[in-house]
Design an enzyme around this catalytic site. Structure first.
Site, mmCIF file in Angstrom:
data_model
loop_
_atom_site.group_PDB
_atom_site.id
_atom_site.type_symbol
_atom_site.label_atom_id
_atom_site.label_comp_id
_atom_site.label_asym_id
_atom_site.label_seq_id
_atom_site.Cartn_x
_atom_site.Cartn_y
_atom_site.Cartn_z
ATOM 1 N N SER A 200 0.785 -1.230 0.000
ATOM 2 C CA SER A 200 0.000 0.000 0.000
ATOM 3 C C SER A 200 0.815 1.277 0.000
ATOM 4 O O SER A 200 0.341 2.301 -0.468
ATOM 5 C CB SER A 200 -0.948 0.004 1.194
ATOM 6 O OG SER A 200 -0.216 0.159 2.385
ATOM 7 N N HIS B 125 -5.346 -4.401 -1.351
ATOM 8 C CA HIS B 125 -5.227 -3.237 -2.247
ATOM 9 C C HIS B 125 -5.352 -3.636 -3.714
ATOM 10 O O HIS B 125 -4.942 -2.891 -4.597
ATOM 11 C CB HIS B 125 -3.908 -2.505 -1.985
ATOM 12 C CG HIS B 125 -3.884 -1.875 -0.632
ATOM 13 N ND1 HIS B 125 -4.468 -0.652 -0.368
ATOM 14 C CD2 HIS B 125 -3.416 -2.333 0.557
ATOM 15 C CE1 HIS B 125 -4.344 -0.369 0.915
ATOM 16 N NE2 HIS B 125 -3.699 -1.376 1.500
ATOM 17 N N LYS C 295 -12.340 -1.164 0.695
ATOM 18 C CA LYS C 295 -11.552 -0.270 -0.162
ATOM 19 C C LYS C 295 -12.218 -0.206 -1.545
ATOM 20 O O LYS C 295 -13.193 0.507 -1.713
ATOM 21 C CB LYS C 295 -10.097 -0.714 -0.171
ATOM 22 C CG LYS C 295 -9.492 -0.639 1.250
ATOM 23 C CD LYS C 295 -8.015 -0.853 1.302
ATOM 24 C CE LYS C 295 -7.490 -1.144 2.696
ATOM 25 N NZ LYS C 295 -7.532 -0.040 3.651
HETATM 26 N N1 PMP Z 1 -4.193 -5.515 4.771
HETATM 27 C C1 PMP Z 1 -3.585 -4.432 4.245
HETATM 28 C C2 PMP Z 1 -2.404 -4.629 3.363
HETATM 29 C C3 PMP Z 1 -4.068 -3.139 4.514
HETATM 30 O O1 PMP Z 1 -3.453 -2.070 4.004
HETATM 31 C C4 PMP Z 1 -5.199 -2.987 5.347
HETATM 32 C C5 PMP Z 1 -5.811 -1.631 5.701
HETATM 33 N N2 PMP Z 1 -5.202 -0.531 5.322
HETATM 34 C C6 PMP Z 1 -5.780 -4.140 5.876
HETATM 35 C C7 PMP Z 1 -5.263 -5.381 5.566
HETATM 36 C C8 PMP Z 1 -6.986 -4.044 6.764
HETATM 37 O O2 PMP Z 1 -8.150 -3.921 5.994
HETATM 38 P P1 PMP Z 1 -9.439 -3.191 6.584
HETATM 39 O O3 PMP Z 1 -9.228 -1.717 6.371
HETATM 40 O O4 PMP Z 1 -10.581 -3.763 5.817
HETATM 41 O O5 PMP Z 1 -9.488 -3.524 8.027
#
Ligand code: PMP
Length: 405
Positions: free
Chosen positions: A186, A214, A245
């Site tokens: 990310s 992502h 997302k």
């Molecule tokens: N995995 C990754 C790589 C993330 O970047 C994120 C949240 N930014 C999550 C899991 C968690 O997902 P959620 O926002 O649905 O809790």
């Protein structure tokens, strides 16, 4: 102990390091995203850092499905999945997700974070002697899940196949192993060599756990992620994703074999002992998944917008990490300037981009993480580029492109 004093001094410590988090208080208005009202800012702002990557959080099909479900089934699920909280909407969504990833089964959680924490934690604590090989840049939710399991963890250098192989080879041949990694990372927007990792997994008898948070909705002909795009879904033991997302709603899931999902369903406390998602949330997420299985329009528009922003940044020499994804990290390399640019963008230009500083990224790589979407207009891009160019000059920041790391 004076508890209040303790809390205050810890927070002061964060402030002194420049790591105290301040939130922009936004209200997204139906049909107007990426414009939003910022209550603690200058009024209307254009949001350039949202993870509602495709604007599905405002999509009529999603909103309609949520309204319908709310009107027909009410607000909450009324219980945990085990005790009265499994509704038809949850079961249908799990079927959509299993189909999306070409897996036998899928299991819903209240967020992507919980899905990683609970699924990895359960697998790693319950499979006797399991060693988890974790990419160095894995998300906090995976790290916490592995830590919580108390299983042996081996960290391999980010996206480095040589290091991964060396670490696999150093483990006893008969030890159960799981390689945990992400597809699109990310903060840098780089993509894992999934096929080669699967090849190593086969060679050393390891399972694979891929976080496609992502990527789901964004890549592949039906939005199944990078693994779908590359024809690799059947080679992965577990594919994990979020509904918060690109799908624009909320929730997380794993997709895997019937047995593995049933195992996690039966042993994961983060699945068992918590209220199920509201059925209207499940219905909205299912509408988003269904829509993006059949429509590539949002994906292509997003990719066109991303290419346009990158080209405009190149044209004015603003350094950004070249990567093959939709994430554009514009590199500032200084925490104070990064925060200053973000503040002035908001105050004087009505542009909201949250600064990304240490500890989210390493010191010296502070950045503005820009996520163009199909709902950004050409005019939005024009204003963004104009404002960034002005601020870059004002902060006397270098215009040399810097290499991807
Ligand atoms: N995995 C990754 C790589 C993330 O970047 C994120 C949240 N930014 C999550 C899991 C968690 O997902 P959620 O926002 O649905 O809790």
């Amino acid at each position: 102990m004076n508890y209040q004093e303790f809390f205050r001094s810890e927070l002061d410590g964060l402030r002194a390091e420049g790591n105290y988090r301040e939130f922009a208080e936004l209200e997204r208005r139906r049909g107007q995203f990426p414009q939003a009202n910022c209550y603690n800012g200058p009024g209307t702002v254009t949001v350039w850092c949202s993870n509602d990557y495709l604007g599905m959080g405002q999509h009529p099909a999603v909103l309609e499905a949520m309204h319908d479900a709310l009107d027909t089934t009410g607000a909450g699920a009324g219980g945990t999945r085990n005790i009265s909280g499994t509704t038809h909407a949850h079961v249908q969504l799990e079927a959509e997700l299993a189909d999306l990833h070409g897996k036998q089964s899928a299991l819903l959680f209240t967020s992507g974070y919980v899905s990683n924490w609970a699924a990895l934690g359960t697998l790693a604590s319950r499979i006797p002697g399991l060693v988890v090989l974790s990419d160095a840049l894995n998300h906090a939710s995976m790290i916490e899940g592995i830590r919580h399991s108390r299983a042996q963890k081996v960290i391999w250098k980010h996206n480095d196949l040589t290091d991964l192989e060396a670490k696999l080879a150093a483990l006893p041949a008969n030890a159960p192993k799981m390689i945990a990694f992400e597809s699109v990372y990310s903060m840098d927007g780089d993509i894992a060599p999934i096929k080669e990792i699967c090849d190593l997994a086969d060679k050393y008898g390891a399972m694979t756990y891929l976080d496609e948070v992502h990527a789901v909705g964004l890549y592949g002909p039906r939005g199944g992620g990078i693994a779908e795009r590359e024809g690799l879904m059947d080679r992965l033991t577990v594919i994990e994703g979020t509904l918060g997302k690109a799908f624009g709603v909320m929730g997380g899931y794993i997709a895997a074999s019937t047995e593995l999902c049933d195992f996690v369903r039966s042993f994961a406390s983060g699945f068992i002992f918590t209220t199920a998602l509201p059925p209207c949330v499940a219905a909205g997420a299912a509408a988003a998944v269904r829509h993006l299985k059949h429509s590539s329009e949002e994906r292509s528009q997003q990719q066109a917008r991303v290419a346009e922003v990158r080209a405009r940044l190149d044209a004015i020499g603003l350094p950004h990490i070249e990567n093959p994804s939709h994430i554009i990290p514009v590199m500032v390399g200084d925490p104070v300037k990064c925060k200053y640019i973000s503040d002035v963008l908001m105050r004087d230009h009505g542009i909201y981009i949250q600064p990304i500083n240490y500890p989210t990224v390493p010191k010296g790589t502070e950045r503005l993480r820009i996520t163009p979407s199909p709902v950004h207009s050409a005019e939005d891009v024009e204003r963004l580029i104009g404002a960034l160019e002005k601020l870059w000059a004002q902060c006397q920041l270098a215009r040399l492109p810097i290499a991807a790391q």
